[in-house]
Design an enzyme around this catalytic site. Structure first.
Site, mmCIF file in Angstrom:
data_model
loop_
_atom_site.group_PDB
_atom_site.id
_atom_site.type_symbol
_atom_site.label_atom_id
_atom_site.label_comp_id
_atom_site.label_asym_id
_atom_site.label_seq_id
_atom_site.Cartn_x
_atom_site.Cartn_y
_atom_site.Cartn_z
ATOM 1 C CB CYS A 152 -107.782 56.721 24.711
ATOM 2 S SG CYS A 152 -106.764 58.186 24.847
ATOM 3 C CG HIS A 245 -105.579 57.430 20.051
ATOM 4 N ND1 HIS A 245 -105.858 58.673 19.550
ATOM 5 C CD2 HIS A 245 -105.622 57.564 21.410
ATOM 6 C CE1 HIS A 245 -106.070 59.521 20.538
ATOM 7 N NE2 HIS A 245 -105.943 58.872 21.674
HETATM 8 P P1 NAP Z 1 -112.122 68.253 28.298
HETATM 9 O O1 NAP Z 1 -112.727 68.299 26.932
HETATM 10 O O2 NAP Z 1 -111.109 69.271 28.652
HETATM 11 O O3 NAP Z 1 -113.334 68.336 29.387
HETATM 12 C C1 NAP Z 1 -113.087 68.489 30.756
HETATM 13 C C2 NAP Z 1 -114.405 68.562 31.523
HETATM 14 O O4 NAP Z 1 -114.072 68.727 32.916
HETATM 15 C C3 NAP Z 1 -115.322 69.739 31.147
HETATM 16 O O5 NAP Z 1 -116.657 69.325 31.244
HETATM 17 C C4 NAP Z 1 -115.027 70.783 32.238
HETATM 18 O O6 NAP Z 1 -116.133 71.612 32.521
HETATM 19 C C5 NAP Z 1 -114.778 69.878 33.436
HETATM 20 N N1 NAP Z 1 -113.956 70.516 34.433
HETATM 21 C C6 NAP Z 1 -112.737 71.122 34.285
HETATM 22 N N2 NAP Z 1 -112.312 71.624 35.459
HETATM 23 C C7 NAP Z 1 -113.270 71.368 36.365
HETATM 24 C C8 NAP Z 1 -113.427 71.648 37.757
HETATM 25 N N3 NAP Z 1 -112.489 72.286 38.456
HETATM 26 N N4 NAP Z 1 -114.561 71.222 38.373
HETATM 27 C C9 NAP Z 1 -115.510 70.558 37.708
HETATM 28 N N5 NAP Z 1 -115.431 70.270 36.372
HETATM 29 C C10 NAP Z 1 -114.324 70.665 35.724
HETATM 30 O O7 NAP Z 1 -111.434 66.841 28.584
HETATM 31 P P2 NAP Z 1 -111.779 65.391 27.919
HETATM 32 O O8 NAP Z 1 -110.913 65.109 26.764
HETATM 33 O O9 NAP Z 1 -113.261 65.269 27.779
HETATM 34 O O10 NAP Z 1 -111.253 64.405 29.055
HETATM 35 C C11 NAP Z 1 -111.980 64.169 30.263
HETATM 36 C C12 NAP Z 1 -111.236 63.135 31.091
HETATM 37 O O11 NAP Z 1 -111.195 61.905 30.363
HETATM 38 C C13 NAP Z 1 -109.782 63.523 31.375
HETATM 39 O O12 NAP Z 1 -109.439 63.109 32.662
HETATM 40 C C14 NAP Z 1 -109.007 62.773 30.291
HETATM 41 O O13 NAP Z 1 -107.681 62.517 30.662
HETATM 42 C C15 NAP Z 1 -109.834 61.498 30.185
HETATM 43 N N6 NAP Z 1 -109.753 60.814 28.895
HETATM 44 C C16 NAP Z 1 -109.900 61.484 27.719
HETATM 45 C C17 NAP Z 1 -109.845 60.790 26.508
HETATM 46 C C18 NAP Z 1 -109.996 61.468 25.166
HETATM 47 O O14 NAP Z 1 -109.818 60.780 24.138
HETATM 48 N N7 NAP Z 1 -110.324 62.762 25.102
HETATM 49 C C19 NAP Z 1 -109.665 59.410 26.521
HETATM 50 C C20 NAP Z 1 -109.532 58.749 27.742
HETATM 51 C C21 NAP Z 1 -109.586 59.461 28.906
HETATM 52 P P3 NAP Z 1 -116.302 73.119 31.903
HETATM 53 O O15 NAP Z 1 -116.694 72.960 30.456
HETATM 54 O O16 NAP Z 1 -117.394 73.695 32.722
HETATM 55 O O17 NAP Z 1 -114.979 73.794 32.060
#
Ligand code: NAP
Length: 352
Positions: A152, A245
């Site tokens: 991001c 950010h």
């Molecule tokens: P998050 O809130 O922790 O959400 C993670 C998601 O992945 C949840 O839906 C979770 O499902 C699922 N998950 C976790 N372990 C799993 C497994 N073993 N099998 C299948 N599903 C699984 O994370 P986030 O911030 O949304 O980020 C998601 C991705 O985008 C990451 O790779 C992160 O690095 C990237 N990202 C995030 C941002 C940001 O600003 N947040 C920006 C750019 C990129 P459950 O709810 O069922 O556990």
């Protein structure tokens, strides 16, 4: 192309990681999308089998779209009747799951870091390097494919750097970030760590900010990605802001430039998504603010529905040539919105 799509049925899509911070943003942004409609929601085994409304802790400012709450959440395994999969999976899970979907013929649009540096996977910001999609023809995943979007903070920085790179050339970049809590996912940083505090460490972030711009600003030579030669030093901090950010950036340019030329380069910057009028593309990707205390996360993060990058405070730098501040909405332009724009570019280029 766009007229044809308007008349056609929408493309059904799956959202993997639908319960997380970025997954929720996908649901918000895909609601009433003119080309795509959500057909499948998937997450981990913890959520699978439950209605979405029960499995998720919905923390978006707008209500959950009406049709979503009762949809069953599936495990993140291939077998869905959709051509396109948006992945908001945790990176540890994404590596195996995204490859499995691509092998089964799905086009995977990923937010995770797992394949960003893969030699045949485009790492894309459509305004910067949509030509990198040609690498899809060389991917080893079988019938499907994977396209990633950058970290991001990298997205905001590289969008601001792109016109400077094109017009004046970039030699060195120094960046200090002030990153929002939503960037750590949900539930993220504990309140006792975040409130009244600044944390000067975000795991893996500095490495991503120093490496991803070189691929984004580099070129696809028909066989490989050739990285741009550029020296970048990044220092990343977590601050108690919800979304958005901030980045303080200093640049050393190859050619001489004036402040007026730089501001003009930012304000006039347009690229293929604007030309094609893609539904999620901002009309003006970069907005420069001359008021000296702008941009600010609370005021500017939702500019152009969170898809534009705000810039301000351009001034001479006593170490490099110029320094300035940049603001990017991390879960919209830096994640779900950026991924949706990537998918729109794939559709426009008839890549799946
Ligand atoms: P998050 O809130 O922790 O959400 C993670 C998601 O992945 C949840 O839906 C979770 O499902 C699922 N998950 C976790 N372990 C799993 C497994 N073993 N099998 C299948 N599903 C699984 O994370 P986030 O911030 O949304 O980020 C998601 C991705 O985008 C990451 O790779 C992160 O690095 C990237 N990202 C995030 C941002 C940001 O600003 N947040 C920006 C750019 C990129 P459950 O709810 O069922 O556990």
């Amino acid at each position: 192309m766009i007229e044809t799509l308007r008349q056609k049925k929408k493309i059904p899509v799956a959202v993997l990681g639908a319960t997380g911070s970025v997954g929720q943003k996908f649901i918000q942004l895909l609601d009433r999308h003119p080309w795509f409609e959500i057909a499948v929601l998937a997450a981990s085994e913890r959520s699978a089998g439950r209605p979405y409304g029960e499995a998720v802790n919905w923390v978006q400012e707008s209500p959950m779209p009406g049709n979503i709450a009762n949809m069953k959440v599936f495990a993140s395994e291939p077998g869905f009747d959709v051509p396109l999969v948006f992945s908001a999976l945790d990176a540890a899970a994404a590596t195996g799951i995204e490859k499995a979907f691509a092998r089964e013929g799905y086009m995977v649009i990923s937010n995770a870091r797992s394949y960003r540096q893969h030699p045949n996977v485009p790492l894309m910001i459509p305004e910067v390097n949509s030509d990198h999609l040609a690498a899809l023809e060389h991917q080893p995943f079988g019938a499907g494919g994977i396209v990633t979007n950058p970290n991001c903070s990298t997205t905001g920085m590289v969008m601001a750097l792109k016109p400077l790179h094109d017009l004046f050339g970039l030699e060195q970049v120094h960046v200090v970030t002030l990153q929002a809590l939503s960037g750590a996912g949900y539930p993220g940083v504990s309140s006792l760590d975040a409130l009244d505090n600044v944390v000067p460490f975000i795991s893996g972030e500095e490495g991503k900010m120093e490496s991803e711009p070189k691929k984004l600003l580099g070129r696809w030579n028909g066989q490989n990605f050739v990285e741009e030669e550029l020296r970048i030093s990044a220092s990343c901090h977590r601050v108690p802001v919800l979304d958005g950010h901030m980045e303080s950036i200093s640049v050393k340019l190859k050619k001489k430039a004036t402040e007026k030329q730089i501001i003009e380069a930012w304000e006039s910057f347009r690229a293929l998504p604007q030309e094609l009028k893609l539904p999620t593309a901002p009309k003006q990707p970069l907005h420069y603010f001359s008021r000296e205390h702008f941009p600010q996360p609370r005021i500017h993060r939702n500019l152009e529905k969170g898809m534009a990058v705000s810039i301000g405070r351009l001034r001479p730098c006593s170490l490099f040539d110029f320094k300035f501040s940049v603001l990017v909405h991390n879960t919209i332009r830096g994640a779900a919105g950026g991924a949706i724009l990537n998918a729109e570019m794939l559709v426009a280029q008839k890549r799946f």
